[in-house]
Design an enzyme around this catalytic site. Structure first.
Site, PDB file in Angstrom:
ATOM      1  N   ARG A 148      -0.450 -10.052   2.187  1.00  0.00           N
ATOM      2  CA  ARG A 148      -0.836 -10.553   3.481  1.00  0.00           C
ATOM      3  C   ARG A 148      -0.012 -11.678   3.443  1.00  0.00           C
ATOM      4  NH1 ARG A 148      -5.664  -8.700   1.491  1.00  0.00           N
ATOM      5  NH2 ARG A 148      -6.696  -7.141   2.998  1.00  0.00           N
ATOM      6  N   LYS A 174      -8.695 -10.737   0.374  1.00  0.00           N
ATOM      7  CA  LYS A 174     -10.005 -11.052   0.979  1.00  0.00           C
ATOM      8  C   LYS A 174     -11.223 -10.680   0.055  1.00  0.00           C
ATOM      9  CE  LYS A 174      -8.619  -9.976   5.994  1.00  0.00           C
ATOM     10  NZ  LYS A 174      -8.750  -9.140   6.955  1.00  0.00           N
ATOM     11  N   HIS A 246       3.055  -9.922   9.157  1.00  0.00           N
ATOM     12  CA  HIS A 246       2.134  -8.758   9.108  1.00  0.00           C
ATOM     13  C   HIS A 246       2.833  -7.482   9.194  1.00  0.00           C
ATOM     14  CE1 HIS A 246      -1.908  -8.312   7.770  1.00  0.00           C
ATOM     15  NE2 HIS A 246      -2.159  -7.201   8.464  1.00  0.00           N
ATOM     16  N   ARG A 249       4.136  -6.022   6.032  1.00  0.00           N
ATOM     17  CA  ARG A 249       3.005  -5.228   5.250  1.00  0.00           C
ATOM     18  C   ARG A 249       2.907  -4.142   5.685  1.00  0.00           C
ATOM     19  NH1 ARG A 249      -2.144  -6.081   2.483  1.00  0.00           N
ATOM     20  NH2 ARG A 249      -3.861  -5.323   3.569  1.00  0.00           N
ATOM     21  N   HIS A 272      -7.398  -2.753   0.565  1.00  0.00           N
ATOM     22  CA  HIS A 272      -8.434  -2.337   1.623  1.00  0.00           C
ATOM     23  C   HIS A 272      -9.808  -2.012   0.785  1.00  0.00           C
ATOM     24  CE1 HIS A 272      -5.111  -1.267   4.847  1.00  0.00           C
ATOM     25  NE2 HIS A 272      -5.300  -2.678   4.785  1.00  0.00           N
ATOM     26  N   TYR A 281      -2.643   4.031   8.721  1.00  0.00           N
ATOM     27  CA  TYR A 281      -0.948   4.091   8.535  1.00  0.00           C
ATOM     28  C   TYR A 281      -0.701   5.647   8.529  1.00  0.00           C
ATOM     29  CZ  TYR A 281      -1.220  -0.940   7.449  1.00  0.00           C
ATOM     30  OH  TYR A 281      -1.433  -2.022   7.583  1.00  0.00           O
TER      31      TYR A 281
END
Length: 301
Positions: A148, A174, A246, A249, A272, A281
């Site tokens: 990110r 995250k 982004h 990414r 994730h 994706y």
């Protein structure tokens, strides 16, 4: 109510391990909500679900309409806030308990097309050399690793103090979760080219910084600054205005899946929590393959 908001943001950090960007977004949403209550002269004990919907409606009726996704996030912020207050027994009644957000269509990721990617990475020849080298290093790093933008901008020099740029580094994503990401040859070369210019800037300004990516003032490059730089390049090059940091990414994930990478491995590299997020994706990859088929096959049009 301000002390309650402070308690809530501290709770997000200490107990929920929410990232700084998440905490900042929640705080902005809730500050808007509290300002609305003050303007309407509503006490906390008087708030109803209808008042919360009225707040969202007031935002939606501005000059720029509120997207459903943004509306859903703001409602989520308010619901989390009141759930926290209820659990701490700071309020007797939770006015947001039964509220539901409007459903919104989750947009598919927008990766760069190969020609867009190469154009972006090769741009900057007319820029000042420090800027050109830094931007290429930043974009190559994100595309190579799938980081990110916030993760890339949090990289520090101690991670790059060895004689050679490492081919794998640890980043914190995250939820304060660490993961290993990889730097390909192009990214390592771009970083190698950038570091002498970085050192020259700090020497000229007589400054010190641990941050890997700097602005021309010798301080850490910010997310807002990175977005501005990319948007400027996109306008100059005549590329799709929807391209953001982004998007690099997104391109990382889509290109790996197009090349046959296992989705679980891609999930781990992206950081994730759920594979369902990564599965977005796979649909993009299939659409890109079908687009190639239609363009290239004589009977595909």
């Amino acid at each position: 109510m301000e002390p309650w908001l402070t308690l809530f943001t501290e709770y997000l950090e200490s107990e929920k391990n929410a990232a700084k960007n998440t905490r900042d977004a929640y705080r902005r949403d809730l500050e808007q909500w509290l300002a609305f209550l003050a303007a309407e002269q509503l006490a906390e004990t008087e708030v109803t679900g209808d008042d919360i919907y009225a707040f969202l409606g007031a935002l939606r009726n501005r000059t720029e309409p509120l997207e459903r996704r943004t509306q859903a996030r703001k409602l989520s912020s308010i619901k989390s806030y009141y759930r926290f207050l209820e659990q701490r027994k700071l309020i007797e009644r939770n006015p947001a308990k039964s509220l539901k957000a409007a459903r919104y269509k989750r947009l598919l990721p927008r990766p760069l097309r190969p020609i867009e990617l190469e154009t972006l990475l090769e741009s900057g020849a007319d820029e000042e050399r420090f800027i050109s080298a830094r931007d290429r290093a930043l974009w190559e790093t994100i595309y190579s690793s799938g980081m990110r933008i916030s993760e890339a901008l949090s990289l520090t020099m101690p991670q790059f103090m060895d004689e050679a740029i490492p081919d794998e580094i640890k980043v914190r994503g995250k939820g304060s979760k660490d993961r290993v990401v990889y730097l390909g040859a192009a990214a390592r070369q771009a970083l190698t080219d950038y570091l002498p210019f970085r050192a020259d800037v700090l020497y000229r300004l007589r400054k010190f910084s641990d941050s890997l990516f700097l602005n021309f003032k010798g301080t850490a490059l910010t997310r807002r600054g990175a977005h501005y730089l990319l948007k400027k390049s996109v306008r100059t090059l005549g590329l799709d205005h929807r391209i953001t940091p982004h998007s690099l990414r997104h391109s990382f994930a889509t290109d790996l899946l197009n090349a046959g990478a296992d989705i679980r491995h891609v999930q781990e590299m992206l950081g994730h929590a759920s594979v369902s997020t990564t599965q977005n994706y796979t649909q993009v990859a299939k659409e890109r393959l079908f687009e190639t088929y239609r363009r290239a096959h004589p009977h595909g049009r």
